[in-house]
Design a protein around this motif. Sequence first.
Motif, mmCIF file in Angstrom:
data_model
loop_
_atom_site.group_PDB
_atom_site.id
_atom_site.type_symbol
_atom_site.label_atom_id
_atom_site.label_comp_id
_atom_site.label_asym_id
_atom_site.label_seq_id
_atom_site.Cartn_x
_atom_site.Cartn_y
_atom_site.Cartn_z
ATOM 1 N N MET A 1 37.274 38.773 40.603
ATOM 2 C CA MET A 1 35.993 37.867 40.698
ATOM 3 C C MET A 1 36.186 36.940 41.848
ATOM 4 S SD MET A 1 33.606 36.388 38.048
ATOM 5 C CE MET A 1 33.841 37.108 36.855
ATOM 6 N N LEU A 2 37.055 36.052 41.719
ATOM 7 C CA LEU A 2 37.249 34.833 42.706
ATOM 8 C C LEU A 2 37.367 35.546 43.995
ATOM 9 C CD1 LEU A 2 39.099 32.196 40.873
ATOM 10 C CD2 LEU A 2 36.856 32.103 41.564
ATOM 11 N N SER A 3 38.127 36.683 44.249
ATOM 12 C CA SER A 3 38.305 37.018 45.701
ATOM 13 C C SER A 3 36.956 37.807 46.024
ATOM 14 C CB SER A 3 39.226 38.059 45.439
ATOM 15 O OG SER A 3 39.105 39.127 44.915
ATOM 16 N N ALA A 4 36.143 38.251 45.300
ATOM 17 C CA ALA A 4 34.897 38.837 45.669
ATOM 18 C C ALA A 4 33.922 37.700 46.235
ATOM 19 C CB ALA A 4 34.475 39.680 44.663
ATOM 20 N N ASP A 72 22.962 35.647 36.972
ATOM 21 C CA ASP A 72 22.244 34.601 37.526
ATOM 22 C C ASP A 72 23.015 33.410 37.793
ATOM 23 O OD1 ASP A 72 19.828 35.779 37.987
ATOM 24 O OD2 ASP A 72 19.046 35.204 35.760
ATOM 25 N N GLY A 73 24.154 33.331 37.141
ATOM 26 C CA GLY A 73 24.968 32.141 37.421
ATOM 27 C C GLY A 73 26.388 32.392 36.854
ATOM 28 N N ILE A 74 27.223 31.547 37.614
ATOM 29 C CA ILE A 74 28.683 31.670 37.013
ATOM 30 C C ILE A 74 29.222 30.210 37.086
ATOM 31 C CG2 ILE A 74 29.312 32.395 39.357
ATOM 32 C CD1 ILE A 74 31.491 34.126 38.015
ATOM 33 N N GLU A 75 29.875 29.783 36.076
ATOM 34 C CA GLU A 75 30.562 28.548 36.178
ATOM 35 C C GLU A 75 32.175 28.732 35.895
ATOM 36 O OE1 GLU A 75 30.714 24.675 32.978
ATOM 37 O OE2 GLU A 75 28.968 25.439 34.001
ATOM 38 N N ILE A 76 33.012 28.333 36.791
ATOM 39 C CA ILE A 76 34.329 28.367 36.809
ATOM 40 C C ILE A 76 35.231 26.996 36.369
ATOM 41 C CG2 ILE A 76 36.371 29.287 37.974
ATOM 42 C CD1 ILE A 76 34.303 30.773 39.900
ATOM 43 N N ASP A 80 42.124 23.762 33.431
ATOM 44 C CA ASP A 80 43.505 24.700 32.415
ATOM 45 C C ASP A 80 44.329 25.290 33.325
ATOM 46 O OD1 ASP A 80 44.563 24.602 29.900
ATOM 47 O OD2 ASP A 80 43.118 26.076 29.183
ATOM 48 N N ASP A 81 45.443 25.857 32.817
ATOM 49 C CA ASP A 81 46.423 26.544 33.576
ATOM 50 C C ASP A 81 45.769 27.685 34.302
ATOM 51 O OD1 ASP A 81 48.568 24.866 32.827
ATOM 52 O OD2 ASP A 81 49.123 26.155 31.160
ATOM 53 N N ASN A 82 44.909 28.225 33.683
ATOM 54 C CA ASN A 82 44.027 29.428 34.295
ATOM 55 C C ASN A 82 42.703 29.384 34.064
ATOM 56 O OD1 ASN A 82 46.499 31.174 34.271
ATOM 57 N ND2 ASN A 82 46.207 31.282 32.184
ATOM 58 N N PRO A 83 41.746 29.688 35.210
ATOM 59 C CA PRO A 83 40.291 29.502 35.118
ATOM 60 C C PRO A 83 39.913 30.310 34.169
ATOM 61 C CG PRO A 83 41.396 30.825 37.109
ATOM 62 C CD PRO A 83 42.407 30.561 36.383
ATOM 63 N N VAL A 84 38.755 29.553 33.608
ATOM 64 C CA VAL A 84 37.845 29.991 32.792
ATOM 65 C C VAL A 84 36.479 30.147 33.267
ATOM 66 C CG1 VAL A 84 36.821 29.367 30.442
ATOM 67 C CG2 VAL A 84 39.167 28.670 30.913
#
Length: 103
Positions: A1-4, A72-76, A80-84
């Motif tokens: 998802m982050l790469s997109a 409509d929205g995303i929060e990252i 932590d050690d891995n993104p949530v």
Amino acid sequence: MLSALGNKYSAEILCAAGTPKSAQALSEDVEIPIATCYRRIEELVDAGLLTCEGRRLSEKGRRTNIYRRTLDGIEIDFSDDNPVYSKKRRTEAKNRLQDQLDD
């Protein structure tokens, strides 16, 4: 998802895809070449951020796919050690209401 999301124009395409639009309409709205738009659309669909809602006839009489964003929205959260990820999904009711307002 982050790469997109990290690719140039992806966020702009998602903003423009609040209502169902063809790749051509998205390309014109974001002011990018159609080939670039198709690449970003494919990445966003693969990431689950954009969906194909079906096909319509274009002004030139060709069948074309119609796309709309799935959220409509995303929060990252990177604390932590891995993104949530936290996503605010678009509901079908919201899609129908938006379609009625745009008609």
